[in-house]
Enzyme design. Sequence first.
Site, short mmCIF file in Angstrom:
data_model
loop_
_atom_site.label_atom_id
_atom_site.label_comp_id
_atom_site.label_asym_id
_atom_site.label_seq_id
_atom_site.Cartn_x
_atom_site.Cartn_y
_atom_site.Cartn_z
N GLY A 71 46.38 39.15 47.44
CA GLY A 71 46.41 39.99 45.75
C GLY A 71 48.07 40.32 46.15
N THR A 72 48.43 41.01 46.81
CA THR A 72 49.32 41.46 46.50
C THR A 72 50.54 41.01 46.64
OG1 THR A 72 49.13 43.64 48.19
CG2 THR A 72 51.58 43.48 48.25
N ASN A 152 41.01 50.04 40.57
CA ASN A 152 40.62 49.57 41.82
C ASN A 152 40.03 51.01 42.42
OD1 ASN A 152 42.92 49.40 41.53
ND2 ASN A 152 43.02 50.44 44.02
N GLN A 180 39.36 43.37 41.48
CA GLN A 180 38.46 44.30 42.41
C GLN A 180 37.34 42.84 41.40
OE1 GLN A 180 37.33 46.06 43.70
NE2 GLN A 180 39.47 46.84 44.75
N SER A 200 41.64 38.60 46.32
CA SER A 200 42.06 38.45 47.42
C SER A 200 40.47 38.41 47.72
CB SER A 200 41.93 40.44 48.10
OG SER A 200 43.69 40.45 47.90
N ALA A 201 40.02 36.89 49.35
CA ALA A 201 38.93 37.37 49.28
C ALA A 201 38.30 37.92 49.98
CB ALA A 201 38.70 35.84 50.87
N HIS A 202 38.85 38.94 50.81
CA HIS A 202 38.19 39.91 51.45
C HIS A 202 37.36 41.06 50.41
CE1 HIS A 202 40.76 43.68 51.06
NE2 HIS A 202 41.85 42.64 51.02
N THR A 238 52.44 26.81 56.51
CA THR A 238 51.23 26.09 56.66
C THR A 238 50.01 26.96 56.18
OG1 THR A 238 52.52 24.97 59.11
CG2 THR A 238 50.45 25.03 58.89
N CYS A 331 44.76 52.29 50.38
CA CYS A 331 45.53 51.39 50.27
C CYS A 331 46.99 52.72 50.79
CB CYS A 331 46.97 50.60 49.46
SG CYS A 331 45.61 49.26 48.20
#
Length: 382
Positions: A71-72, A152, A180, A200-202, A238, A331
């Site tokens: 996301g960042t 968040n 979020q 963001s996948a996490h 890549t 963060c």
Amino acid sequence: MHQVYLDNAATTPIHDKVLDVMMQTLKNNFGNPSSTHSYGRSSKSIIESCRKRIAGHFNASASEIIFTSGGTEADNLILTSAVKDCGVSNIISTKIEHHAVLHTLEKLEKDYKVNITYLPLDDFGSVRTQDLEIALKNTAGKTLVSLMHVNNEIGNLLDLHAIAILCKEYNALLHSDTVQSIGHFNIDVKETPIDFMVASAHKFHGPKGVGFAFLRKGSGLKPFIHGGEQERGMRAGTESIHNIVGLAEALDIAYEMLQEDKAYILDLKSYFISGLKKRFLNIQFNGCSGDLTKSTYTLVNVRLPISPDKASLLQFQLDLKGIACSRGSACQSGSAQGSHVLEELLEGEELAKPSIRFSFSRYNTKEEIDYTLQVLSEFLKN
């Protein structure tokens, strides 16, 4: 000792099925997607299949999805490129956005003399549509609005559809930090005319280090990272194919299980709120996080009636008892600085009280909630 993970807004445990498909990809699909031989073509085909699957969840075109490291990077790409490439000279936002947005706005203001307008917030930290409309009326030149869908730290929900319609009415671009909310809420970009969003996948049981940006077709944005022609020339480097596969798999599972997971997690949040209110008469909830209808179902941010001398020991005590939570966004973990979100909403004695964010996932249980409530009760009584 119990081990209770209640910091899912910071990151989520990876789903077993996601890990399986990532491992298979690492073993069997190691070809560089830019190579023209069969190994490369196989990897490229997998990436494009994932891109199409992801786009389908938002009624978007595959060409509108650009893979990033998270996301960042996606926020930086969108905001910086909007100024450099789209002629944006005004940005409207709030002071409780994620630092990926706020720090980027500060740099754009300094380096490009962009006019930044920060909207006032109501007492609960929510944006009022009428304030945004006033700001839009008072800006001259190309304008971009940047407002997060789900905060968040305090969990406040933005009416993304209404904001998007208003921005379109005033010919302003709309960027939303949706880190979020993606994987937890449905967003249809055909119905909601948002220009840019990020993921963001996490945050939804996928791997760390991968995410995506949705860039509406015809936005005019140009590359943020230069080099090769990967990602249709928008993001050189890549591609991390195993992470992209993990992202797509996690998102598929999140939306397949959305209604079931939402009902389960909302019940956990409601159970936790009820338990807190029964045990602590003077407890307060930050933002709208204590309101089940105005905040995300995934988190609650609570302000506890603890004396200042005990406040500094609270999170240490919770950690000692095996409970993982956060005093703000992850963060800021370990930082001496307080929450910039709460500093906007609270002052004096209320700001001095300890605030803790508890966030939930499908892997949490009511037994874990009971244990957490017990630990909090024992600490406050001593």
